[in-house]
Design a protein around this motif. Structure first.
Motif, mmCIF file in Angstrom:
data_model
loop_
_atom_site.group_PDB
_atom_site.id
_atom_site.type_symbol
_atom_site.label_atom_id
_atom_site.label_comp_id
_atom_site.label_asym_id
_atom_site.label_seq_id
_atom_site.Cartn_x
_atom_site.Cartn_y
_atom_site.Cartn_z
ATOM 1 N N LYS A 43 -1.953 -8.475 23.091
ATOM 2 C CA LYS A 43 -1.178 -8.701 21.862
ATOM 3 C C LYS A 43 -2.028 -8.452 20.619
ATOM 4 C CE LYS A 43 1.517 -11.972 19.323
ATOM 5 N NZ LYS A 43 1.354 -13.229 18.687
ATOM 6 N N ARG A 44 -3.272 -8.881 20.654
ATOM 7 C CA ARG A 44 -4.155 -8.711 19.501
ATOM 8 C C ARG A 44 -4.878 -7.376 19.510
ATOM 9 N NH1 ARG A 44 -7.918 -13.492 18.536
ATOM 10 N NH2 ARG A 44 -8.019 -12.484 16.521
ATOM 11 N N ARG A 45 -4.590 -6.528 20.525
ATOM 12 C CA ARG A 45 -5.197 -5.211 20.688
ATOM 13 C C ARG A 45 -6.710 -5.308 20.851
ATOM 14 N NH1 ARG A 45 -3.335 -1.435 22.163
ATOM 15 N NH2 ARG A 45 -4.049 0.114 20.738
ATOM 16 N N LEU A 46 -7.172 -6.295 21.615
ATOM 17 C CA LEU A 46 -8.590 -6.474 21.917
ATOM 18 C C LEU A 46 -8.913 -6.107 23.353
ATOM 19 C CD1 LEU A 46 -9.101 -9.911 20.136
ATOM 20 C CD2 LEU A 46 -9.776 -7.661 19.302
ATOM 21 N N ASP A 47 -7.940 -5.570 24.062
ATOM 22 C CA ASP A 47 -8.121 -5.219 25.466
ATOM 23 C C ASP A 47 -8.800 -3.867 25.588
ATOM 24 O OD1 ASP A 47 -5.818 -4.113 24.285
ATOM 25 O OD2 ASP A 47 -5.034 -3.577 26.238
ATOM 26 N N VAL A 122 4.933 -10.570 30.257
ATOM 27 C CA VAL A 122 4.546 -10.918 28.883
ATOM 28 C C VAL A 122 3.919 -9.710 28.190
ATOM 29 C CG1 VAL A 122 3.000 -12.373 27.504
ATOM 30 C CG2 VAL A 122 4.346 -13.381 29.341
ATOM 31 N N ILE A 123 3.111 -8.951 28.917
ATOM 32 C CA ILE A 123 2.517 -7.750 28.327
ATOM 33 C C ILE A 123 3.597 -6.731 27.978
ATOM 34 C CG2 ILE A 123 1.061 -5.747 28.840
ATOM 35 C CD1 ILE A 123 -0.849 -7.659 30.271
ATOM 36 N N VAL A 124 4.602 -6.576 28.828
ATOM 37 C CA VAL A 124 5.716 -5.665 28.511
ATOM 38 C C VAL A 124 6.469 -6.171 27.277
ATOM 39 C CG1 VAL A 124 7.936 -4.799 29.351
ATOM 40 C CG2 VAL A 124 5.949 -4.770 30.845
ATOM 41 N N LEU A 125 6.632 -7.470 27.159
ATOM 42 C CA LEU A 125 7.272 -8.040 25.969
ATOM 43 C C LEU A 125 6.441 -7.753 24.717
ATOM 44 C CD1 LEU A 125 9.578 -9.863 24.871
ATOM 45 C CD2 LEU A 125 8.039 -11.789 25.248
ATOM 46 N N HIS A 126 5.124 -7.907 24.813
ATOM 47 C CA HIS A 126 4.250 -7.573 23.680
ATOM 48 C C HIS A 126 4.301 -6.082 23.365
ATOM 49 C CE1 HIS A 126 2.723 -11.537 23.227
ATOM 50 N NE2 HIS A 126 1.983 -11.547 24.323
ATOM 51 N N LEU A 127 4.405 -5.256 24.403
ATOM 52 C CA LEU A 127 4.526 -3.815 24.190
ATOM 53 C C LEU A 127 5.788 -3.496 23.394
ATOM 54 C CD1 LEU A 127 3.683 -0.858 24.765
ATOM 55 C CD2 LEU A 127 5.014 -1.036 26.875
#
Length: 138
Positions: A43-47, A122-127
């Motif tokens: 979500k914070r684009r730190l991955d 959750v990652i798809v939701l953030h996407l």
């Protein structure tokens, strides 16, 4: 997680009677914390990313490439969480996990493994939120 490890150390060296469930609980909490942390990092684009594309910088092409890379990675994980080969529900990860209990705590392993499809969802939701976000006009 840290408290359960400290409890394990205290029981082992303080009472010379270690609990059988604290190490297992700490391991399961670490799995949940790691995968939930991955959703926060996304979500914070730190991955860490395979393709260095920021969907917020440019046009439609960057958004498409970004979405495809995320979906190509997550789709098999979500699929095999619920289904096995030939779309057999009983060979899926969660179904096979539901037939097992943890040794120390007696918890159904599907409760532990449920974090895998949950974090992917959750990652798809953030996407979806990243792709539909509009830039603020000043």
């Amino acid at each position: 997680m840290a408290l359960t490890v400290l409890l394990q150390i205290w029981a082992r060296y303080g009472f010379d009677y270690p609990f059988s469930w604290t190490e297992e609980l700490a391991r399961y909490l670490m799995i949940w914390a790691g995968l939930l942390g991955a959703t926060c990092a996304f979500k914070r684009r730190l991955d860490p990313t395979v393709v260095q594309v920021n969907p917020e910088d440019r046009g439609l092409w960057n958004k498409v490439v970004f979405a495809l890379t995320v979906l190509i990675f997550l789709s098999p994980i979500l699929y095999y969480s619920f289904y096995g080969p030939n779309m057999n529900f009983e060979r899926g990860f969660l179904w096979r996990s539901s037939n097992r209990l943890s040794q120390g705590m007696g918890v159904n392993m599907a409760l532990i493994g449920a974090i895998v499809p949950l974090s992917c969802a959750v990652i798809v939701l953030h996407l979806a939120a990243i792709l539909t976000k509009r830039k603020a006009t000043t």
